[in-house]
Write an enzyme that holds these catalytic residues in place. Structure first.
Site, PDB file in Angstrom:
ATOM      1  N   LYS A  72     -23.503  12.632   4.086  1.00  0.00           N
ATOM      2  CA  LYS A  72     -22.349  13.925   3.321  1.00  0.00           C
ATOM      3  C   LYS A  72     -21.665  14.308   2.243  1.00  0.00           C
ATOM      4  O   LYS A  72     -21.811  13.387   1.156  1.00  0.00           O
ATOM      5  CB  LYS A  72     -20.809  13.629   4.013  1.00  0.00           C
ATOM      6  CG  LYS A  72     -20.679  13.374   5.806  1.00  0.00           C
ATOM      7  CD  LYS A  72     -19.239  13.615   6.321  1.00  0.00           C
ATOM      8  CE  LYS A  72     -19.185  12.960   7.689  1.00  0.00           C
ATOM      9  NZ  LYS A  72     -19.782  14.405   8.474  1.00  0.00           N
ATOM     10  N   LYS A  93      -8.056  15.227  12.181  1.00  0.00           N
ATOM     11  CA  LYS A  93      -9.422  14.478  12.412  1.00  0.00           C
ATOM     12  C   LYS A  93      -9.523  13.979  10.519  1.00  0.00           C
ATOM     13  O   LYS A  93      -9.698  15.403  10.427  1.00  0.00           O
ATOM     14  CB  LYS A  93     -10.332  15.306  12.582  1.00  0.00           C
ATOM     15  CG  LYS A  93     -11.379  14.724  12.459  1.00  0.00           C
ATOM     16  CD  LYS A  93     -12.669  15.773  13.221  1.00  0.00           C
ATOM     17  CE  LYS A  93     -13.958  15.118  13.147  1.00  0.00           C
ATOM     18  NZ  LYS A  93     -14.892  16.275  13.929  1.00  0.00           N
ATOM     19  N   LYS A 111      -8.718   6.176  16.870  1.00  0.00           N
ATOM     20  CA  LYS A 111      -9.141   7.137  17.092  1.00  0.00           C
ATOM     21  C   LYS A 111      -7.236   7.840  17.634  1.00  0.00           C
ATOM     22  O   LYS A 111      -6.687   7.051  17.631  1.00  0.00           O
ATOM     23  CB  LYS A 111      -9.525   7.073  18.822  1.00  0.00           C
ATOM     24  CG  LYS A 111     -11.224   6.501  18.687  1.00  0.00           C
ATOM     25  CD  LYS A 111     -12.152   6.334  19.658  1.00  0.00           C
ATOM     26  CE  LYS A 111     -13.692   6.193  19.708  1.00  0.00           C
ATOM     27  NZ  LYS A 111     -13.844   7.332  18.789  1.00  0.00           N
ATOM     28  N   ARG A 154     -36.351   7.604  29.639  1.00  0.00           N
ATOM     29  CA  ARG A 154     -36.531   7.378  31.151  1.00  0.00           C
ATOM     30  C   ARG A 154     -37.343   8.155  32.467  1.00  0.00           C
ATOM     31  O   ARG A 154     -37.477   8.269  33.129  1.00  0.00           O
ATOM     32  CB  ARG A 154     -35.582   6.463  32.225  1.00  0.00           C
ATOM     33  CG  ARG A 154     -35.351   5.107  31.370  1.00  0.00           C
ATOM     34  CD  ARG A 154     -34.708   4.409  31.371  1.00  0.00           C
ATOM     35  NE  ARG A 154     -34.979   3.500  32.975  1.00  0.00           N
ATOM     36  CZ  ARG A 154     -34.296   2.693  33.770  1.00  0.00           C
ATOM     37  NH1 ARG A 154     -33.425   2.727  33.625  1.00  0.00           N
ATOM     38  NH2 ARG A 154     -34.504   2.517  34.958  1.00  0.00           N
ATOM     39  N   ILE A 186     -38.499   1.905  27.935  1.00  0.00           N
ATOM     40  CA  ILE A 186     -38.344   0.737  26.359  1.00  0.00           C
ATOM     41  C   ILE A 186     -38.980   0.070  26.413  1.00  0.00           C
ATOM     42  O   ILE A 186     -40.108  -0.793  25.740  1.00  0.00           O
ATOM     43  CB  ILE A 186     -37.268   0.704  26.582  1.00  0.00           C
ATOM     44  CG1 ILE A 186     -36.263   1.801  26.011  1.00  0.00           C
ATOM     45  CG2 ILE A 186     -36.609  -0.500  24.889  1.00  0.00           C
ATOM     46  CD1 ILE A 186     -36.571   1.553  24.391  1.00  0.00           C
ATOM     47  N   HIS A 244     -19.318   2.997   8.399  1.00  0.00           N
ATOM     48  CA  HIS A 244     -18.381   4.118   7.863  1.00  0.00           C
ATOM     49  C   HIS A 244     -17.907   3.510   6.963  1.00  0.00           C
ATOM     50  O   HIS A 244     -18.518   4.485   5.650  1.00  0.00           O
ATOM     51  CB  HIS A 244     -18.350   5.352   8.855  1.00  0.00           C
ATOM     52  CG  HIS A 244     -19.080   5.832  10.268  1.00  0.00           C
ATOM     53  ND1 HIS A 244     -20.229   5.887   9.325  1.00  0.00           N
ATOM     54  CD2 HIS A 244     -19.224   6.434  11.574  1.00  0.00           C
ATOM     55  CE1 HIS A 244     -21.134   6.253  10.594  1.00  0.00           C
ATOM     56  NE2 HIS A 244     -19.410   6.902  11.742  1.00  0.00           N
ATOM     57  N   GLU A 302      -9.566   9.728  13.759  1.00  0.00           N
ATOM     58  CA  GLU A 302     -10.049  10.500  14.856  1.00  0.00           C
ATOM     59  C   GLU A 302      -9.020  10.866  15.992  1.00  0.00           C
ATOM     60  O   GLU A 302      -7.734  10.752  15.883  1.00  0.00           O
ATOM     61  CB  GLU A 302     -11.112  10.316  15.554  1.00  0.00           C
ATOM     62  CG  GLU A 302     -12.635   9.683  14.647  1.00  0.00           C
ATOM     63  CD  GLU A 302     -13.816   9.138  15.339  1.00  0.00           C
ATOM     64  OE1 GLU A 302     -14.271   9.510  16.018  1.00  0.00           O
ATOM     65  OE2 GLU A 302     -13.179   7.708  16.496  1.00  0.00           O
TER      66      GLU A 302
END
Length: 509
Positions: free
Chosen positions: A201, A364, A359, A62, A105, A259, A235
């Site tokens: 990965k 990690k 989290k 935008r 959009i 994931h 994480e």
């Protein structure tokens, strides 16, 4: 650092061909994903001579930016996120292929201006009408963007026009089905690339080779030899500046449904008939259709949610989730999820799969751990001779690699046993085996290879598995009933009970 072209693992292998020149249109280009991940991935491919110099990138957002300002912003982002990357002469040439088209959009005029720009760039850059439309916008904008692209005639060529959709694809089964209907109205399935960057990965891709190319492992990959499987994606970060998105998503929608489910599928699926996109994705769908939560009638025995409370990370005090900026003080959104899956097929009947993600955890780490059954013999009964089950671990991050734990006799006169690891690490080759995975996924999309992207029925099957938990957790709840875990710890007590009730325990990583 050794480049991809000098990667010793690729010595003697035929390199993947170079894709045709094309224009990559990134919607949401003013967002940080563009300068942190997307543009760096494409620049990496250019540095490694994997994409042609005519490759062109058009940012759409935008903000009223010029082409030159967009280039400046991308360079600043590169300098901040990747300070070790050379931005010399090659970057100057690469950045001349960066363009910008401001627009909304939901505004048809924005798409007509974009279409005009793309036609001009075709002539100027020699991109031959090849297009990739990458939707890096909030999921709520996906349907409108697809409708505008489709009605504007920008998805009509099934061989030159491709659509890339970031996760999450829907927020439940019904919304995923609805979004698939919109996609299928304007695109053929072979034009659609539903992206999950975990599939880019190295270790994730290596799963198929490891399983099906090595005769010593595949015969053991079943209920006769495997006791259980643990899949962890932990994480250390909190919600950071994503509170607006995260409050409506949570750990189940943000991480586990995509994931972790992809890691699960590649671990549990049967061997495909061929190493091609449809064969692999068909087997993933089959295993998802055979998967269920262990106990849908007593959800706490198969699914646990939690939220991080105030705690300590690396010696620093951090706030709890409900006191993070932008988060409802009475939020019930989970920042941690653990689930127990069972698979009703011949290979895995009775073998539990435990998945967890959260989290503000101590470190990690992402890994798949195959826990084999203990030996049936009672010959090692003394404490000094006690043996442990073998564990095969595939490390997704950090330090990507594979290790096998087994028992040996300790040197010396006494008969003592201990566990040791036989380890393979990509780092031992002196290379950075993975980046952020987007470079591989970009290249595959440009080449028309859908192997590492999810199919419509696969997305819906994954949502179907977690629907029993969503139907309960989406209902209004008393915030005091949401299990808490202190930031810097592994999980709430209820998650420990989830696996302890089966006589097992979570790996301490």
């Amino acid at each position: 650092m050794v480049s991809l072209l000098e990667n010793p693992l690729r010595v003697g292998l035929q390199q993947q061909g170079m894709p045709e020149p094309q224009i990559i249109v990134i919607f949401g280009a003013s967002g940080d994903l563009t300068w942190r991940k997307l543009v760096p991935a494409l620049y990496k491919l250019r540095r490694e001579r994997r994409i042609p110099p005519e490759t062109t990138i058009v940012g759409v957002a935008r903000r009223e930016w010029s082409h030159e300002y967009f280039r400046e912003q991308m360079q600043k982002g590169m300098e901040e996120a990747h300070p070790d990357v050379d931005l010399g002469e090659l970057w100057q040439d690469f950045s001349q292929g960066l363009f910008y088209s401001p627009g909304d959009i939901d505004n048809p005029e924005s798409y007509q201006k974009l279409k005009t720009l793309l036609s001009e760039l075709d002539e100027k850059r020699g991109t031959r009408g090849n297009r990739m439309f990458y939707l890096s916008v909030a999921p709520s904008f996906f349907p409108e963007a697809i409708k505008q692209l489709g009605s504007g005639g920008m998805l009509e060529d099934p061989y030159k026009h491709r659509l890339v959709i970031e996760k999450p694809f829907g927020r439940d089964l019904a919304s995923a089905q609805s979004l698939n209907q919109v996609v299928q109205k304007y695109c053929k399935e072979h034009q659609v690339y539903r992206i999950d960057h975990y599939l880019g990965k190295e270790t994730v891709q290596n799963l198929l080779v490891f399983r099906f190319a090595n005769a010593i492992f595949e015969p053991l990959w079943n209920r006769q030899f495997v006791d259980h499987v643990q899949i962890t994606v932990a994480e250390t970060v909190g919600v950071e500046d994503r509170a607006g998105y995260y409050e409506s998503a949570g750990a189940l929608r943000d991480m586990l449904q995509n994931h972790l489910m992809q890691l699960y599928c590649l671990t549990a699926m049967e061997a495909p008939n061929a190493m091609d996109a449809d064969s692999i994705r068909t087997e993933k769908v089959k295993v998802l259709q055979a998967t269920r939560l262990a106990d849908v009638h007593n959800l706490s025995r198969s699914a646990v949610r939690g939220q991080y409370s105030a705690g300590w990370m690396k010696g620093q005090a951090v706030p709890g989730y409900r006191t993070e900026p932008g988060v409802d003080p009475n939020s019930t959104t989970p920042t941690y999820v653990a689930m127990k899956f069972l698979v009703d097929n011949w290979r895995w009947k009775g073998v539990p799969f435990y998945l967890r993600t959260g989290k503000r955890m101590p470190k990690k780490v992402s890994e798949i751990a195959i826990h084999f059954r203990e030996v049936p013999s009672r010959m090692f009964q003394s404490a000094a001779q006690q043996t442990n089950a073998n564990i095969l671990t595939m490390r997704i991050q950090p330090n990507e690699g594979i290790s096998l734990r087994f028992d040996v006799k300790m040197p010396g006169a006494e008969f003592r046993t201990r566990s040791v690891d036989m380890d393979f690490s990509y780092g031992s080759f002196g290379i950075q085996a993975t980046s952020d995975a987007y470079d591989r996924l970009f290249l595959d999309c440009m080449m028309g290879d859908q192997t590492l992207f999810t199919r419509a029925d696969e997305v819906e099957a994954a949502w179907q598995v977690v629907t029993p938990a969503l139907s309960v957790w989406d209902a209004p709840a008393d915030p005091t009933t949401i299990p808490q875990y202190e930031a810097g710890t592994w999980e709430p007590e209820q998650a420990e009970l989830l696996i302890n009730q089966d006589g097992r325990r979570w790996r301490r990583l």
